[in-house]
Design a protein around this motif. Structure first.
Motif, PDB file in Angstrom:
ATOM      1  N   SER A  86       0.806  -1.099  -0.116  1.00 27.35           N
ATOM      2  CA  SER A  86      -0.030  -0.175  -0.250  1.00 27.35           C
ATOM      3  C   SER A  86       0.984   1.260   0.058  1.00 27.35           C
ATOM      4  O   SER A  86       0.501   2.215  -0.971  1.00 27.35           O
ATOM      5  N   VAL A  87       1.898   1.154   0.739  1.00 30.88           N
ATOM      6  CA  VAL A  87       2.787   2.427   0.880  1.00 30.88           C
ATOM      7  C   VAL A  87       3.316   2.627  -0.435  1.00 30.88           C
ATOM      8  O   VAL A  87       3.540   3.639  -0.976  1.00 30.88           O
ATOM      9  N   GLY A  88       4.077   1.458  -1.251  1.00 30.52           N
ATOM     10  CA  GLY A  88       4.282   1.667  -2.436  1.00 30.52           C
ATOM     11  C   GLY A  88       3.314   2.251  -3.523  1.00 30.52           C
ATOM     12  O   GLY A  88       3.905   3.015  -4.334  1.00 30.52           O
ATOM     13  N   LEU A  89       2.258   1.840  -3.311  1.00 31.69           N
ATOM     14  CA  LEU A  89       1.168   2.282  -4.265  1.00 31.69           C
ATOM     15  C   LEU A  89       1.036   3.904  -4.031  1.00 31.69           C
ATOM     16  O   LEU A  89       0.727   4.553  -4.915  1.00 31.69           O
ATOM     17  N   LEU A  90       0.933   4.386  -2.758  1.00 33.29           N
ATOM     18  CA  LEU A  90       1.029   5.733  -2.511  1.00 33.29           C
ATOM     19  C   LEU A  90       2.034   6.534  -2.990  1.00 33.29           C
ATOM     20  O   LEU A  90       1.842   7.602  -3.500  1.00 33.29           O
ATOM     21  N   LEU A  91       3.202   5.907  -2.823  1.00 28.97           N
ATOM     22  CA  LEU A  91       4.289   6.594  -3.622  1.00 28.97           C
ATOM     23  C   LEU A  91       4.125   6.718  -5.006  1.00 28.97           C
ATOM     24  O   LEU A  91       4.503   7.941  -5.723  1.00 28.97           O
ATOM     25  N   ILE A  92       3.885   5.670  -5.745  1.00 29.19           N
ATOM     26  CA  ILE A  92       3.350   5.849  -7.191  1.00 29.19           C
ATOM     27  C   ILE A  92       2.330   6.686  -7.394  1.00 29.19           C
ATOM     28  O   ILE A  92       2.425   7.652  -8.407  1.00 29.19           O
ATOM     29  N   THR A  93       1.244   6.839  -6.602  1.00 24.45           N
ATOM     30  CA  THR A  93       0.199   7.856  -6.761  1.00 24.45           C
ATOM     31  C   THR A  93       0.554   9.365  -6.875  1.00 24.45           C
ATOM     32  O   THR A  93       0.073  10.012  -7.697  1.00 24.45           O
ATOM     33  N   LEU A  94       1.738   9.579  -5.844  1.00 23.31           N
ATOM     34  CA  LEU A  94       1.989  10.868  -5.756  1.00 23.31           C
ATOM     35  C   LEU A  94       2.880  11.178  -6.988  1.00 23.31           C
ATOM     36  O   LEU A  94       2.835  12.419  -7.544  1.00 23.31           O
ATOM     37  N   VAL A  95       3.323  10.475  -7.828  1.00 27.90           N
ATOM     38  CA  VAL A  95       4.232  10.591  -8.826  1.00 27.90           C
ATOM     39  C   VAL A  95       3.337  10.708 -10.272  1.00 27.90           C
ATOM     40  O   VAL A  95       3.201  11.363 -11.216  1.00 27.90           O
ATOM     41  N   MET A  96       2.356   9.518 -10.259  1.00 28.83           N
ATOM     42  CA  MET A  96       1.668   9.287 -11.425  1.00 28.83           C
ATOM     43  C   MET A  96       0.234   9.163 -11.333  1.00 28.83           C
ATOM     44  O   MET A  96      -0.403   8.844 -11.888  1.00 28.83           O
ATOM     45  N   GLY A  97      -0.135   9.898 -10.157  1.00 23.18           N
ATOM     46  CA  GLY A  97      -1.451   9.697  -9.689  1.00 23.18           C
ATOM     47  C   GLY A  97      -2.549  10.646 -10.907  1.00 23.18           C
ATOM     48  O   GLY A  97      -2.213  11.577 -11.632  1.00 23.18           O
ATOM     49  N   VAL A  98      -3.783  10.249 -10.872  1.00 20.75           N
ATOM     50  CA  VAL A  98      -4.597  10.873 -11.735  1.00 20.75           C
ATOM     51  C   VAL A  98      -5.445  11.727 -11.245  1.00 20.75           C
ATOM     52  O   VAL A  98      -5.764  11.589 -10.004  1.00 20.75           O
ATOM     53  N   LEU A 100      -8.172  13.905 -10.039  1.00 19.68           N
ATOM     54  CA  LEU A 100      -9.630  14.013  -9.974  1.00 19.68           C
ATOM     55  C   LEU A 100     -10.346  14.509  -9.062  1.00 19.68           C
ATOM     56  O   LEU A 100      -9.810  14.552  -7.946  1.00 19.68           O
ATOM     57  N   ASN A 101     -11.232  15.511  -9.239  1.00 21.22           N
ATOM     58  CA  ASN A 101     -11.778  16.543  -8.111  1.00 21.22           C
ATOM     59  C   ASN A 101     -10.710  17.207  -7.636  1.00 21.22           C
ATOM     60  O   ASN A 101     -10.483  17.487  -6.478  1.00 21.22           O
ATOM     61  N   GLU A 102      -9.664  17.973  -8.290  1.00 18.55           N
ATOM     62  CA  GLU A 102      -8.702  18.563  -8.278  1.00 18.55           C
ATOM     63  C   GLU A 102      -7.587  18.069  -6.985  1.00 18.55           C
ATOM     64  O   GLU A 102      -6.806  18.562  -6.099  1.00 18.55           O
ATOM     65  N   ALA A 103      -7.589  16.687  -7.007  1.00 21.90           N
ATOM     66  CA  ALA A 103      -6.669  15.845  -6.176  1.00 21.90           C
ATOM     67  C   ALA A 103      -6.020  14.757  -6.884  1.00 21.90           C
ATOM     68  O   ALA A 103      -6.771  13.900  -7.517  1.00 21.90           O
ATOM     69  N   SER A 104      -4.779  14.475  -6.648  1.00 22.62           N
ATOM     70  CA  SER A 104      -4.195  13.215  -7.257  1.00 22.62           C
ATOM     71  C   SER A 104      -4.310  12.141  -6.303  1.00 22.62           C
ATOM     72  O   SER A 104      -3.275  11.941  -5.613  1.00 22.62           O
ATOM     73  N   ARG A 105      -5.524  11.683  -6.158  1.00 27.42           N
ATOM     74  CA  ARG A 105      -5.756  10.388  -5.374  1.00 27.42           C
ATOM     75  C   ARG A 105      -5.930   9.231  -5.962  1.00 27.42           C
ATOM     76  O   ARG A 105      -6.103   8.262  -5.396  1.00 27.42           O
TER      77      ARG A 105
END
Length: 396
Positions: A86-98, A100-105
């Motif tokens: 989960s932590v790894g996915l959160l790190l990837i999201t910060l870099v490559m997140g989509v 939506l609704n003004e937030a890369s979540r």
């Protein structure tokens, strides 16, 4: 059918009824709240989002049945691995997140194009991991001092990664983890000092939001808090969501306008997720809204029963953390709808439209029911053992 229910749908009957009631409320409310959106975005197919939610709930029920039949020692053993994924996915999201609704979540799964929120997975795996850590440091008549730093480090890591884009979820994670540590006999002075520091840091971010360049959403958080405490200064445009939600709730009366008769769904932003409770109150009145609220109160009460009847610490801590997370998220969502809290963007568990939220909520329900099943099996085993003992030694 009854054989299937007895074999696979085990656990607390009241929690199963909560799941059924919330699922029905979800389908009815999502269909009503998304009719116009589906007609506009899906070529006139007004049942598009209803079918999507129906599939999500169907898969979710399957996940619940799967999870409640998983051995709890497996859950504890895999908690660390799941958390680090989960932590790894959160790190990837910060870099490559989509965005939506003004937030890369959101993170897009390569190849199939499906998006999901890693934060939903992270908060669930963190609770299970914290429960596992706390259970390891439980000693008779001694506080669990040694558990404080392992828990704090992992909570800080997950909450810190989520905080940059989703303040409310990060604070919810911290609050639930703190409650688990309190129940797990971590010294209160440790929790008090940590909470004081966190509140101070959040307050500084909100006060100096215009100067915190590395947190682009800080201005949004600050403005929402300011609008909440000073609505007369914010102006009607800034309080539009809250005003429309209050109109929906007030116009519903006691029994509501009836299914599909909502008017404010045409004015409320995200009536199918963030403000779905307002649509429920408008269409089913105070009566329907209170039933939904009672479901989450009952969930918390039943979790309390599970905790008190658990013979092992890990199941007790896990059920407590997951139940508190679901109930707290629900109360925040409902509180936003009625104007008790600032707008946060928290979905109503198992009711709001959203595949990620529904599926991970079902994982949480499945794990809670797994604790219930485990307690029932332990009680049956003890009863059987006592009966056999009484048979062998009738004078005992």
């Amino acid at each position: 059918m009854s054989g299937f229910v007895r074999k696979y749908m085990k656990g607390d009957t009241a929690i199963w009824w909560i799941i059924i009631i919330l699922s029905i409320a979800s389908l009815l409310s999502v269909y009503s709240a998304t009719g116009f959106l589906a007609y506009k975005m899906q070529g006139g197919n007004t049942s598009y989002y209803l079918f999507k939610q129906f599939v999500s709930l169907g898969v979710g029920i399957g996940i619940i049945i799967l999870m409640l039949n998983v051995k709890l020692n497996w859950v504890a053993g895999l908690s660390a691995l799941a958390l680090y994924v989960s932590v790894g996915l959160l790190l990837i999201t910060l870099v490559m997140g989509v965005n939506l609704n003004e937030a890369s979540r959101w993170l897009t799964i390569p190849g199939i194009g499906i998006t999901f929120q890693p934060s939903e997975m992270a908060k669930l795996t963190l609770i299970v991991y914290v429960a596992n850590i706390l259970s390891r440091y439980q000693k008779d008549d001694e506080p669990a001092r040694e558990a404080f730093w392992p828990v704090l480090i992992h909570v800080g890591l997950v909450a810190g990664l989520i905080f940059t884009e989703n303040l409310s979820t990060a604070l919810l994670i911290v609050a639930v983890s703190a409650a688990m540590m309190f129940v797990g006999r971590v010294p209160f002075k440790y929790l008090f000092a940590t909470g004081f520091v966190i509140i101070g840091l959040v307050a500084l971010v909100l006060v100096f939001a215009n100067h915190v360049d590395f947190l682009p959403r800080a201005k949004t958080w600050s403005s929402r808090v300011e609008q909440f405490f000073n609505p007369e200064l914010a102006g009607p445009a800034s309080t539009y969501q809250a005003d429309q939600s209050k109109i929906a709730i007030a116009s519903g009366g006691f029994f509501g306008k009836g299914p599909g008769n909502s008017v404010q769904r045409n004015f409320l932003p995200h009536p199918y997720s963030d403000f779905i409770y307002a649509i429920i109150a408008e269409e089913y009145g105070m009566f329907g809204a209170l039933i939904i609220m009672f479901c989450y109160v009952l969930l918390l009460a039943r979790v309390g029963v599970l905790v008190s009847s658990s013979k092992r610490t890990f199941p007790a801590f896990m059920a407590f953390g997951l139940g508190l997370m679901l109930a707290s998220q629900a109360f925040i969502n409902m509180g936003v709808a009625v104007g008790v809290f600032p707008v946060t963007g928290q979905p109503l568990p198992l009711v709001s439209l959203g595949t990620t939220s529904v599926l991970f909520t079902c994982v949480a329900f499945g794990l809670i029911l797994s604790v219930s099943r485990h307690n029932m099996e332990q009680k049956e085993l003890e009863t059987q053992t006592n009966t056999e003992t009484a048979t062998i030694n009738p004078e005992a």
